[in-house]
Write a protein that holds these residues in place. Structure first.
Motif, PDB file in Angstrom:
ATOM      1  N   TYR A 240     -20.789 -24.311  19.207  1.00 16.48           N
ATOM      2  CA  TYR A 240     -21.199 -23.544  17.744  1.00 16.48           C
ATOM      3  C   TYR A 240     -20.583 -22.801  16.993  1.00 16.48           C
ATOM      4  N   TYR A 241     -19.322 -23.555  16.659  1.00 14.08           N
ATOM      5  CA  TYR A 241     -18.237 -23.750  16.277  1.00 14.08           C
ATOM      6  C   TYR A 241     -17.995 -24.964  15.684  1.00 14.08           C
ATOM      7  N   PHE A 242     -17.570 -26.143  16.383  1.00 13.21           N
ATOM      8  CA  PHE A 242     -17.334 -27.409  16.390  1.00 13.21           C
ATOM      9  C   PHE A 242     -18.788 -28.914  16.507  1.00 13.21           C
ATOM     10  N   ASP A 243     -19.087 -29.357  15.603  1.00 17.21           N
ATOM     11  CA  ASP A 243     -19.924 -30.826  16.303  1.00 17.21           C
ATOM     12  C   ASP A 243     -19.230 -31.262  17.057  1.00 17.21           C
ATOM     13  N   THR A 244     -17.730 -32.332  16.524  1.00 14.48           N
ATOM     14  CA  THR A 244     -17.378 -32.889  17.336  1.00 14.48           C
ATOM     15  C   THR A 244     -15.250 -32.461  17.398  1.00 14.48           C
ATOM     16  N   LYS A 245     -15.346 -33.544  18.121  1.00 12.16           N
ATOM     17  CA  LYS A 245     -13.547 -33.403  18.846  1.00 12.16           C
ATOM     18  C   LYS A 245     -13.140 -33.318  17.107  1.00 12.16           C
ATOM     19  N   LYS A 246     -14.002 -33.964  16.633  1.00 11.92           N
ATOM     20  CA  LYS A 246     -13.043 -34.860  14.938  1.00 11.92           C
ATOM     21  C   LYS A 246     -12.594 -33.166  14.138  1.00 11.92           C
TER      22      LYS A 246
END
Length: 188
Positions: A45-51
């Motif tokens: 929900y908050y982040f699309d990727t680990k990057k």
């Protein structure tokens, strides 16, 4: 703090600890979810990727270093000798407070990621250049004429000593480097 911001903050805090302890590449999304005690849906929900998580961690560190080190310790209005002593104390205090010798949170990511990801490299390069610039201003105030004593030399010496602290599992290398630099700068 609203619940949404609290969850995002917990994810960043969990990722920050893991990246510091085991490195960015060894930290998985599963590790972050477990340490933050969040599910996959909450994380994504908050982040699309680990990057994105890693960049938020670095941006948080960058903001802290800019506030503490650049804005407070190396502030233009603070006398140079006091600034440099405080910088040395700030670094040593951080490493003395650690339970384990993981190294420098910024230095570790520089070593691990600067040749793998341009966004990481540029953010880290900018932070180090800002540190160098603020430290150079202090060296000018001290009228350091020895070309061997530069901000780059001091930062490199400190970062190398922190790396050896990690290897030696004691703060002695950092303590010795700070002592030697203090003598060279005549700020004993």
């Amino acid at each position: 703090m609203p619940k949404e911001n609290k969850v995002k903050s917990e994810i960043i805090t969990a990722a920050r600890g893991l990246i510091y302890e085991q490195g960015y590449l060894e930290t998985s999304i599963t590790d972050i979810m477990r340490n933050a005690d969040v599910g996959k849906g909450q994380l994504y929900y908050y982040f699309d990727t680990k990057k994105e998580i890693g960049m938020d961690v670095l941006e948080q560190l960058d903001q802290e270093w800019r506030a503490d080190l650049i804005g407070e310790i190396l502030a233009p209005q603070r006398p140079a000798t006091e600034s440099i002593k405080l910088m040395f104390e700030w670094l040593l205090d951080f490493h003395q407070e650690q339970d384990h010798y993981y190294g420098c949170p910024i230095g570790n990511v520089i070593i691990e990621m600067s040749n793998k990801d341009e966004d990481y490299r540029l953010l880290l390069k900018n932070l180090i250049e800002t540190w160098e610039s603020a430290l150079d201003a202090k060296l000018m105030q001290l009228e350091i004429r020895d070309t061997d004593i530069s901000a780059e030399y001091i930062i490199s010496t400190l970062q190398g000593a922190i790396m050896l602290t990690k290897l030696d599992e004691t703060n002695r290398p950092l303590e010795r480097a700070i002592s030697k630099l203090s003598t060279q700068l005549n700020i004993v």
